[in-house]
Design a protein around this motif. Structure first.
Motif, PDB file in Angstrom:
ATOM      1  N   ILE A   1      61.517 -13.718 -44.605  1.00  0.00           N
ATOM      2  CA  ILE A   1      61.549 -12.410 -43.931  1.00  0.00           C
ATOM      3  C   ILE A   1      60.788 -11.249 -44.910  1.00  0.00           C
ATOM      4  CG2 ILE A   1      63.039 -12.755 -42.275  1.00  0.00           C
ATOM      5  CD1 ILE A   1      65.033 -10.995 -43.804  1.00  0.00           C
ATOM      6  N   LEU A   2      61.014 -11.485 -46.319  1.00  0.00           N
ATOM      7  CA  LEU A   2      60.175 -10.572 -47.111  1.00  0.00           C
ATOM      8  C   LEU A   2      58.603 -10.945 -47.203  1.00  0.00           C
ATOM      9  CD1 LEU A   2      62.466 -10.679 -50.279  1.00  0.00           C
ATOM     10  CD2 LEU A   2      62.367  -8.894 -48.559  1.00  0.00           C
ATOM     11  N   ASN A   3      58.389 -12.130 -47.349  1.00  0.00           N
ATOM     12  CA  ASN A   3      57.047 -12.406 -47.187  1.00  0.00           C
ATOM     13  C   ASN A   3      56.232 -12.024 -45.906  1.00  0.00           C
ATOM     14  OD1 ASN A   3      54.458 -13.516 -48.284  1.00  0.00           O
ATOM     15  ND2 ASN A   3      55.037 -15.505 -47.617  1.00  0.00           N
ATOM     16  N   ASN A   4      57.149 -12.034 -44.663  1.00  0.00           N
ATOM     17  CA  ASN A   4      56.538 -11.634 -43.421  1.00  0.00           C
ATOM     18  C   ASN A   4      56.410 -10.017 -43.438  1.00  0.00           C
ATOM     19  OD1 ASN A   4      55.874 -11.984 -40.731  1.00  0.00           O
ATOM     20  ND2 ASN A   4      57.728 -10.772 -40.250  1.00  0.00           N
TER      21      ASN A   4
ATOM     22  N   ASN B   1      58.045  -8.280 -57.836  1.00  0.00           N
ATOM     23  CA  ASN B   1      58.496  -9.580 -57.407  1.00  0.00           C
ATOM     24  C   ASN B   1      60.057  -9.401 -57.632  1.00  0.00           C
ATOM     25  OD1 ASN B   1      55.728 -10.336 -58.745  1.00  0.00           O
ATOM     26  ND2 ASN B   1      56.305 -12.443 -57.993  1.00  0.00           N
ATOM     27  N   GLU B   2      60.705 -10.120 -56.793  1.00  0.00           N
ATOM     28  CA  GLU B   2      62.234 -10.080 -56.734  1.00  0.00           C
ATOM     29  C   GLU B   2      62.715 -10.888 -57.827  1.00  0.00           C
ATOM     30  OE1 GLU B   2      64.517 -11.309 -53.599  1.00  0.00           O
ATOM     31  OE2 GLU B   2      63.427 -13.218 -53.320  1.00  0.00           O
ATOM     32  N   THR B   3      64.259 -10.711 -58.326  1.00  0.00           N
ATOM     33  CA  THR B   3      64.624 -11.650 -59.365  1.00  0.00           C
ATOM     34  C   THR B   3      65.634 -12.643 -58.801  1.00  0.00           C
ATOM     35  OG1 THR B   3      66.681 -10.178 -59.531  1.00  0.00           O
ATOM     36  CG2 THR B   3      64.562  -9.511 -61.045  1.00  0.00           C
ATOM     37  N   ASP B   4      65.984 -13.743 -59.224  1.00  0.00           N
ATOM     38  CA  ASP B   4      66.921 -14.515 -58.857  1.00  0.00           C
ATOM     39  C   ASP B   4      68.353 -13.780 -58.456  1.00  0.00           C
ATOM     40  OD1 ASP B   4      65.339 -16.868 -58.815  1.00  0.00           O
ATOM     41  OD2 ASP B   4      66.533 -17.649 -60.591  1.00  0.00           O
ATOM     42  N   ALA B   5      68.924 -12.903 -59.092  1.00  0.00           N
ATOM     43  CA  ALA B   5      69.947 -12.044 -58.949  1.00  0.00           C
ATOM     44  C   ALA B   5      69.672 -11.150 -57.443  1.00  0.00           C
ATOM     45  CB  ALA B   5      70.277 -11.297 -59.995  1.00  0.00           C
ATOM     46  N   GLU B   6      68.717 -10.688 -57.454  1.00  0.00           N
ATOM     47  CA  GLU B   6      68.366 -10.078 -56.010  1.00  0.00           C
ATOM     48  C   GLU B   6      68.390 -10.678 -54.921  1.00  0.00           C
ATOM     49  OE1 GLU B   6      65.893  -6.174 -57.926  1.00  0.00           O
ATOM     50  OE2 GLU B   6      64.913  -7.934 -57.578  1.00  0.00           O
ATOM     51  N   HIS B   7      67.632 -11.871 -55.121  1.00  0.00           N
ATOM     52  CA  HIS B   7      67.605 -12.887 -54.030  1.00  0.00           C
ATOM     53  C   HIS B   7      69.047 -13.402 -53.528  1.00  0.00           C
ATOM     54  CE1 HIS B   7      66.825 -16.802 -52.086  1.00  0.00           C
ATOM     55  NE2 HIS B   7      67.061 -17.497 -53.010  1.00  0.00           N
ATOM     56  N   ALA B   8      69.910 -13.799 -54.740  1.00  0.00           N
ATOM     57  CA  ALA B   8      71.078 -14.315 -54.188  1.00  0.00           C
ATOM     58  C   ALA B   8      72.018 -13.336 -53.671  1.00  0.00           C
ATOM     59  CB  ALA B   8      72.115 -14.451 -55.547  1.00  0.00           C
ATOM     60  N   TRP B   9      71.812 -11.956 -53.984  1.00  0.00           N
ATOM     61  CA  TRP B   9      72.573 -10.949 -53.350  1.00  0.00           C
ATOM     62  C   TRP B   9      72.236 -10.598 -51.997  1.00  0.00           C
ATOM     63  CZ3 TRP B   9      69.871  -6.590 -51.778  1.00  0.00           C
ATOM     64  CH2 TRP B   9      70.844  -5.605 -51.249  1.00  0.00           C
ATOM     65  N   HIS B  10      71.022 -10.693 -51.745  1.00  0.00           N
ATOM     66  CA  HIS B  10      70.331 -10.328 -50.552  1.00  0.00           C
ATOM     67  C   HIS B  10      70.677 -11.368 -49.571  1.00  0.00           C
ATOM     68  CE1 HIS B  10      66.513  -8.950 -48.126  1.00  0.00           C
ATOM     69  NE2 HIS B  10      67.537  -8.589 -47.644  1.00  0.00           N
ATOM     70  N   MET B  11      70.727 -12.679 -49.993  1.00  0.00           N
ATOM     71  CA  MET B  11      71.003 -13.946 -48.979  1.00  0.00           C
ATOM     72  C   MET B  11      72.312 -14.051 -48.624  1.00  0.00           C
ATOM     73  SD  MET B  11      70.015 -17.280 -51.056  1.00  0.00           S
ATOM     74  CE  MET B  11      71.149 -18.523 -50.660  1.00  0.00           C
ATOM     75  N   ALA B  12      73.184 -13.644 -49.547  1.00  0.00           N
ATOM     76  CA  ALA B  12      74.712 -13.368 -49.236  1.00  0.00           C
ATOM     77  C   ALA B  12      75.173 -12.518 -48.426  1.00  0.00           C
ATOM     78  CB  ALA B  12      75.378 -13.348 -50.807  1.00  0.00           C
ATOM     79  N   ILE B  13      74.442 -11.425 -48.190  1.00  0.00           N
ATOM     80  CA  ILE B  13      74.767 -10.099 -47.345  1.00  0.00           C
ATOM     81  C   ILE B  13      74.287 -10.751 -45.943  1.00  0.00           C
ATOM     82  CG2 ILE B  13      74.226  -7.946 -46.767  1.00  0.00           C
ATOM     83  CD1 ILE B  13      74.669  -7.165 -49.582  1.00  0.00           C
TER      84      ILE B  13
ATOM     85  N   GLY C   1      51.514 -12.026 -47.920  1.00  0.00           N
ATOM     86  CA  GLY C   1      50.973 -11.815 -49.013  1.00  0.00           C
ATOM     87  C   GLY C   1      51.182 -12.920 -50.046  1.00  0.00           C
ATOM     88  N   ASP C   2      52.531 -13.475 -50.207  1.00  0.00           N
ATOM     89  CA  ASP C   2      52.749 -14.329 -51.063  1.00  0.00           C
ATOM     90  C   ASP C   2      51.998 -15.620 -50.584  1.00  0.00           C
ATOM     91  OD1 ASP C   2      54.113 -12.733 -52.816  1.00  0.00           O
ATOM     92  OD2 ASP C   2      55.757 -12.796 -51.535  1.00  0.00           O
ATOM     93  N   TRP C   3      51.963 -16.173 -49.657  1.00  0.00           N
ATOM     94  CA  TRP C   3      51.557 -17.282 -48.871  1.00  0.00           C
ATOM     95  C   TRP C   3      49.931 -17.333 -49.277  1.00  0.00           C
ATOM     96  CZ3 TRP C   3      54.671 -15.981 -43.963  1.00  0.00           C
ATOM     97  CH2 TRP C   3      55.726 -16.677 -43.878  1.00  0.00           C
ATOM     98  N   LYS C   4      49.509 -15.849 -48.866  1.00  0.00           N
ATOM     99  CA  LYS C   4      47.848 -15.839 -48.967  1.00  0.00           C
ATOM    100  C   LYS C   4      47.460 -16.246 -50.588  1.00  0.00           C
ATOM    101  CE  LYS C   4      47.819 -11.850 -46.680  1.00  0.00           C
ATOM    102  NZ  LYS C   4      47.182 -10.879 -45.882  1.00  0.00           N
ATOM    103  N   GLU C   5      48.248 -15.520 -51.711  1.00  0.00           N
ATOM    104  CA  GLU C   5      47.947 -15.624 -52.809  1.00  0.00           C
ATOM    105  C   GLU C   5      47.988 -16.922 -53.458  1.00  0.00           C
ATOM    106  OE1 GLU C   5      50.285 -14.262 -56.978  1.00  0.00           O
ATOM    107  OE2 GLU C   5      50.673 -13.038 -55.182  1.00  0.00           O
TER     108      GLU C   5
ATOM    109  N   SER D   1      60.168  -6.165 -50.231  1.00  0.00           N
ATOM    110  CA  SER D   1      59.696  -5.722 -48.965  1.00  0.00           C
ATOM    111  C   SER D   1      59.090  -4.558 -49.426  1.00  0.00           C
ATOM    112  CB  SER D   1      60.736  -5.401 -47.767  1.00  0.00           C
ATOM    113  OG  SER D   1      61.756  -4.481 -48.479  1.00  0.00           O
ATOM    114  N   GLY D   2      57.917  -4.123 -48.428  1.00  0.00           N
ATOM    115  CA  GLY D   2      57.212  -3.019 -48.724  1.00  0.00           C
ATOM    116  C   GLY D   2      56.031  -3.142 -49.819  1.00  0.00           C
ATOM    117  N   HIS D   3      55.742  -4.532 -50.027  1.00  0.00           N
ATOM    118  CA  HIS D   3      54.631  -4.737 -51.009  1.00  0.00           C
ATOM    119  C   HIS D   3      55.110  -4.198 -52.417  1.00  0.00           C
ATOM    120  CE1 HIS D   3      51.939  -6.043 -47.893  1.00  0.00           C
ATOM    121  NE2 HIS D   3      52.456  -4.942 -47.336  1.00  0.00           N
ATOM    122  N   GLY D   4      56.410  -4.326 -52.682  1.00  0.00           N
ATOM    123  CA  GLY D   4      57.058  -4.120 -54.035  1.00  0.00           C
ATOM    124  C   GLY D   4      56.861  -5.177 -55.032  1.00  0.00           C
TER     125      GLY D   4
END
Length: 195
Positions: free
Chosen positions: A142-145, A33-45, A150-154, A28-31
């Protein structure tokens, strides 16, 4: 050190490599690219926080563990972008090979437990797997939103592709799918998603 503990530590070190697998989704915040580990942690929470919106009562510990292990196979198989039809064609084969190698580092009982959990997630057959998949779909949405699509447009992603990807979200949570639909329609209106 006994053999069991040695295997558990070897597996723990191996899964650290998940931190190096880069996804197409940006933070988020146009940061970056996330990693798989960050994705997993985020969706678990998220799964824990949003559990009241699951269609059925779920074992939230099981859901969170599914969220945390579902992409471990990408250490070997690599990340497959959700809208890459070529990559999706070989994804299962690549992930099955990775699943066998990586989970085989564990003692047999834990290997069987985690493979069973991984397979349950992939099969969409239980309330837990359906809800975990809803989180797997909703988290990057929600990150893309948050990044104005941005990722959809790219990648030139169409609304039909996103609706196709999100169609199973409603199996885990009708409420999350309602929000998903609102986000997609808003991004169509803004021109972030092709029609």
């Amino acid at each position: 050190m006994d053999e069991r503990l040695s295997k558990q530590i070897a597996f723990s070190l191996e899964i650290d490599k998940e931190k190096n697998i880069t996804r197409q989704t940006h933070l988020s915040g146009h940061g970056r690219n996330e990693t798989d580990a960050e994705h997993a942690w985020h969706m678990a929470i998220m799964a824990y926080l949003l559990r009241e919106y699951a269609n059925e009562e779920v074992d939230i510990t099981k859901v969170m563990l599914m969220c945390l292990i579902h992409d471990i196979v990408e250490i070997d198989a690599g990340d497959t972008y959700a809208y890459d039809s070529e990559g999706l064609a070989t994804q299962k084969e690549r992930e099955d090979l990775a699943k066998e190698r990586i989970f085989s580092l564990l003692p047999e009982d834990q290997k069987a437990e985690l493979i069973s959990l991984f397979d349950e997630f992939e099969e969409y057959s239980t309330p837990e797997s359906k809800y975990a998949h809803a989180m797997d779909n909703f988290q990057p949405l929600i990150l893309n939103n948050s990044n104005n699509g941005g990722d959809w447009k790219e990648h030139g992603v169409s609304s039909a592709q996103v609706y196709g990807r999100q169609s199973k979200t409603r199996l885990g949570s009708e409420k999350i799918y309602e929000i998903t639909d609102q986000i997609i329609r808003e991004n169509i209106r803004k021109g972030n998603l092709k029609e």
